[in-house]
Design a protein around this motif. Structure first.
Motif, mmCIF file in Angstrom:
data_model
loop_
_atom_site.group_PDB
_atom_site.id
_atom_site.type_symbol
_atom_site.label_atom_id
_atom_site.label_comp_id
_atom_site.label_asym_id
_atom_site.label_seq_id
_atom_site.Cartn_x
_atom_site.Cartn_y
_atom_site.Cartn_z
ATOM 1 N N ARG A 91 44.379 38.949 34.622
ATOM 2 C CA ARG A 91 44.875 38.890 35.924
ATOM 3 C C ARG A 91 43.868 39.639 36.743
ATOM 4 N NH1 ARG A 91 48.741 40.697 33.513
ATOM 5 N NH2 ARG A 91 50.337 39.374 32.553
ATOM 6 N N SER A 92 43.409 39.106 37.977
ATOM 7 C CA SER A 92 42.523 39.926 38.577
ATOM 8 C C SER A 92 42.708 41.082 39.023
ATOM 9 C CB SER A 92 42.095 39.103 40.190
ATOM 10 O OG SER A 92 43.192 38.730 40.840
ATOM 11 N N GLU A 93 44.044 41.582 39.203
ATOM 12 C CA GLU A 93 44.187 42.995 39.613
ATOM 13 C C GLU A 93 43.935 44.040 38.531
ATOM 14 O OE1 GLU A 93 46.838 40.544 40.027
ATOM 15 O OE2 GLU A 93 48.451 41.219 38.882
ATOM 16 N N ASP A 94 43.680 43.476 37.139
ATOM 17 C CA ASP A 94 43.480 44.420 35.944
ATOM 18 C C ASP A 94 42.099 44.735 36.323
ATOM 19 O OD1 ASP A 94 45.966 43.802 34.912
ATOM 20 O OD2 ASP A 94 45.089 42.118 33.493
ATOM 21 N N ILE A 95 41.207 43.969 36.572
ATOM 22 C CA ILE A 95 39.844 44.415 36.935
ATOM 23 C C ILE A 95 39.653 44.889 38.454
ATOM 24 C CG2 ILE A 95 38.751 43.528 34.891
ATOM 25 C CD1 ILE A 95 37.775 41.158 36.701
ATOM 26 N N ASN A 96 40.654 44.944 39.152
ATOM 27 C CA ASN A 96 40.422 45.496 40.639
ATOM 28 C C ASN A 96 39.584 44.416 41.477
ATOM 29 O OD1 ASN A 96 42.087 47.661 40.401
ATOM 30 N ND2 ASN A 96 40.237 48.641 39.739
ATOM 31 N N GLU A 97 39.564 43.050 41.202
ATOM 32 C CA GLU A 97 38.792 42.112 41.986
ATOM 33 C C GLU A 97 39.651 41.305 42.699
ATOM 34 O OE1 GLU A 97 35.715 41.692 41.941
ATOM 35 O OE2 GLU A 97 34.956 43.161 40.978
ATOM 36 N N PRO A 98 39.464 40.663 43.798
ATOM 37 C CA PRO A 98 40.432 39.573 44.526
ATOM 38 C C PRO A 98 40.568 38.589 43.719
ATOM 39 C CG PRO A 98 38.350 40.001 45.874
ATOM 40 C CD PRO A 98 38.278 40.857 44.505
ATOM 41 N N ALA A 99 39.640 38.021 42.840
ATOM 42 C CA ALA A 99 39.758 36.756 42.051
ATOM 43 C C ALA A 99 38.881 37.150 40.775
ATOM 44 C CB ALA A 99 39.221 35.605 43.080
ATOM 45 N N LEU A 100 39.245 36.211 39.891
ATOM 46 C CA LEU A 100 38.741 36.120 38.462
ATOM 47 C C LEU A 100 37.625 35.206 38.784
ATOM 48 C CD1 LEU A 100 41.611 35.801 35.846
ATOM 49 C CD2 LEU A 100 40.157 37.842 36.444
ATOM 50 N N GLY A 101 37.637 34.204 39.644
ATOM 51 C CA GLY A 101 36.446 33.368 39.624
ATOM 52 C C GLY A 101 36.803 32.268 40.774
ATOM 53 N N TYR A 102 36.158 31.204 40.728
ATOM 54 C CA TYR A 102 36.407 30.253 41.682
ATOM 55 C C TYR A 102 36.073 29.100 40.960
ATOM 56 C CZ TYR A 102 35.474 34.209 44.548
ATOM 57 O OH TYR A 102 35.506 35.393 45.133
ATOM 58 N N ILE A 103 36.897 27.951 41.519
ATOM 59 C CA ILE A 103 36.615 26.565 41.020
ATOM 60 C C ILE A 103 35.952 25.715 42.089
ATOM 61 C CG2 ILE A 103 37.446 24.393 39.672
ATOM 62 C CD1 ILE A 103 37.996 26.905 38.066
ATOM 63 N N VAL A 104 34.785 25.174 41.790
ATOM 64 C CA VAL A 104 34.018 24.519 42.955
ATOM 65 C C VAL A 104 33.347 23.148 42.184
ATOM 66 C CG1 VAL A 104 32.234 24.939 44.718
ATOM 67 C CG2 VAL A 104 33.300 26.839 43.599
ATOM 68 N N GLU A 105 33.384 22.281 43.244
ATOM 69 C CA GLU A 105 32.633 20.995 42.565
ATOM 70 C C GLU A 105 31.380 21.313 42.712
ATOM 71 O OE1 GLU A 105 34.610 17.806 45.277
ATOM 72 O OE2 GLU A 105 35.540 19.509 45.672
#
Ligand SMILES: Cc1cc2nc3c(=O)[nH]c(=O)nc-3n(C[C@H](O)[C@H](O)[C@H](O)COP(=O)(O)OP(=O)(O)OC[C@H]3O[C@@H](n4cnc5c(N)ncnc54)[C@H](O)[C@@H]3O)c2cc1C
Length: 405
Positions: free
Chosen positions: A94-108
């Motif tokens: 989970r992103s909160e485990d590393i104090n980040e708002p997201a783990l990443g982004y899916i982008v075309e």
């Protein structure tokens, strides 16, 4: 000397164009050659089939060079949870485990490429030649020559191969590769799910191969079904309705109902690593340097880090009045990237071997592995930080530090 450049980048895909942006504003004269002009983006277009999970490090590179707003203003989907499991083990990041708002982004992929190509046009020291195909490539340690389809000849002190896995630049420079075919293919499907917006990406390992879900914006998602070439061929030939039913039968229940399949294609999978990333007067980046199994979604991410590291090396050398094409300078780039990439490729292969195998001892290893990963919180955080691209080992641009000014 209109057609004489310091850096001649062949390939303006996601990685080559990211290098062009990273060198933007420097004192180096740069050209980026790209064969195929991507289709302009419109918000009502259906989602492209080719999408990538973009790490925090890659997003940070794109932010630092001023290209990320070209992604967020088009279309993207942050993910905050990532779940990996097989029959008896399960781990959720989970992103909160590393104090980040997201783990990443899916982008075309096209959205990323358009964002970096648009940003390139802002820099006075960078020429984007697109569409322009490098027809003949004449490598020389002292400076290379590239002939375009329209007969123009460009010269560069440093030639950069960003022209993908079947790189003609790498071939012209006589740099060999090692690797193998995985004898597995990836069937990629764009689907409309019965859920609204999702923030989880998941991957289930089965003896036949992994099955994965990547969320897109709204109810849309991308599915990846790894299987033997013959099974992928069979699946690909089914009607939408029959394939939809096969998906519901074979994929885990977490997928829910699939309303529609909007696109499908398959990709052969191959591992390939260049024996050297550099030679006097030439450097390889992205898939031209390495092709990695996509199960961990790392190919373009390690490519963007190559671009960031090469830009850091070249701008540093130029500042110190060193020859940017010299082997000594370029080996600095190779040291920053080759070992890290090899580590990533080996880790992904280990995953592929351990999880794709029904052998009882390997089953035990993976069940233990997932169990330990779930319970050992500090170890889990270290793995996450490395895979997501957070840490001191990264090139400056990936840590948000600008190279110019
Ligand atoms: C099924 C699948 C799923 C994947 N998922 C992910 C993921 O989730 N995350 C991730 O990080 N990676 C993923 N990857 C890997 C990723 O797609 C590649 O690593 C990435 O596309 C490599 O980018 P590149 O710019 O190095 O090369 P390419 O994308 O191959 O771009 C090369 C560019 O060079 C141009 N070119 C080639 N020859 C010439 C020439 N002679 N003259 C001018 N231009 C030329 C081409 O037109 C092209 O635009 C996935 C791969 C597959 C197969």
């Amino acid at each position: 000397m209109k057609d004489q450049y310091d850096v001649l980048i062949v390939g303006g895909g996601m990685v080559g164009a990211a290098l062009g942006c990273s060198l933007g504003g420097s004192r180096l004269r740069v050209a980026v050659l790209e064969d195929a002009l991507p289709l302009t983006f419109a918000p009502d277009q259906p989602h492209d089939l080719r999408v990538s999970a973009i790490s925090i490090a890659s997003a940070s590179v794109l932010k630092t060079v001023g290209a990320w707003s070209g992604v967020t203003s088009r279309r993207f989907c942050p993910f905050r949870r990532m779940r990996v499991w097989e029959a008896a083990g399960d781990v959720e990041f989970r992103s909160e485990d590393i104090n980040e708002p997201a783990l990443g982004y899916i982008v075309e992929n096209r959205v990323i490429q358009l964002a970096v190509l648009d940003r390139l046009r802002d820099f006075a020291n960078v020429d984007l030649l697109c569409p322009a195909r490098a027809r003949e490539i004449e490598y020389s340690a002292e400076g290379s020559k590239v002939e375009l389809d329209d007969g123009r000849i460009l010269k560069g002190r440093l030639l950069v191969a960003a022209d993908g896995g079947y790189s003609r630049v790498r071939h012209a420079a006589g740099i060999g590769v090692s690797g193998w075919d995985y004898e597995q293919q990836a069937l990629v499907l764009t689907v409309e799910t019965a859920y609204g917006q999702q923030d989880i990406t998941w991957q289930r390992f089965t003896p036949a191969g992994p099955q994965a879900f990547l969320p897109l914006d709204g109810p849309h998602g991308s599915l990846v079904w790894y299987n033997t070439p013959s099974e992928v061929k069979r699946l690909k030939s089914l009607s939408d309705d029959v394939l939809r039913r096969e998906l519901l039968d074979s994929f885990p229940a977490i997928l829910g109902e699939i309303k529609r399949i909007t696109a499908r294609a398959s990709f052969p999978l191959k591992r390939q690593h260049a024996l050297n990333y550099v030679k006097e007067g030439v450097a390889l980046i992205g898939d031209a340097a390495h092709m990695i199994h996509p199960l961990a979604g790392q190919g373009v991410n390690i490519g963007i880090l190559d671009a960031a590291a090469l830009a850091q090396t070249l701008i540093g050398a130029e500042r110190n009045r060193q020859n940017i094409g010299s082997l000594k300078v370029l080996q600095g780039y190779e040291r920053m990237r080759r070992r890290n990439n090899l580590l990533m490729m080996t880790t992904v292969d280990l995953f592929y071997q351990v999880f794709g195998n029904a052998h009882p001892p390997l089953k035990l290893v993976r069940n233990l592995g997932l169990g330990v990963a779930e319970r050992l919180k500090p170890a889990k955080r270290i793995v996450m930080r490395y895979a997501m691209g957070v840490g001191d080992w990264l090139p400056k641009l990936a840590r948000g530090e600008a190279l110019i000014g």
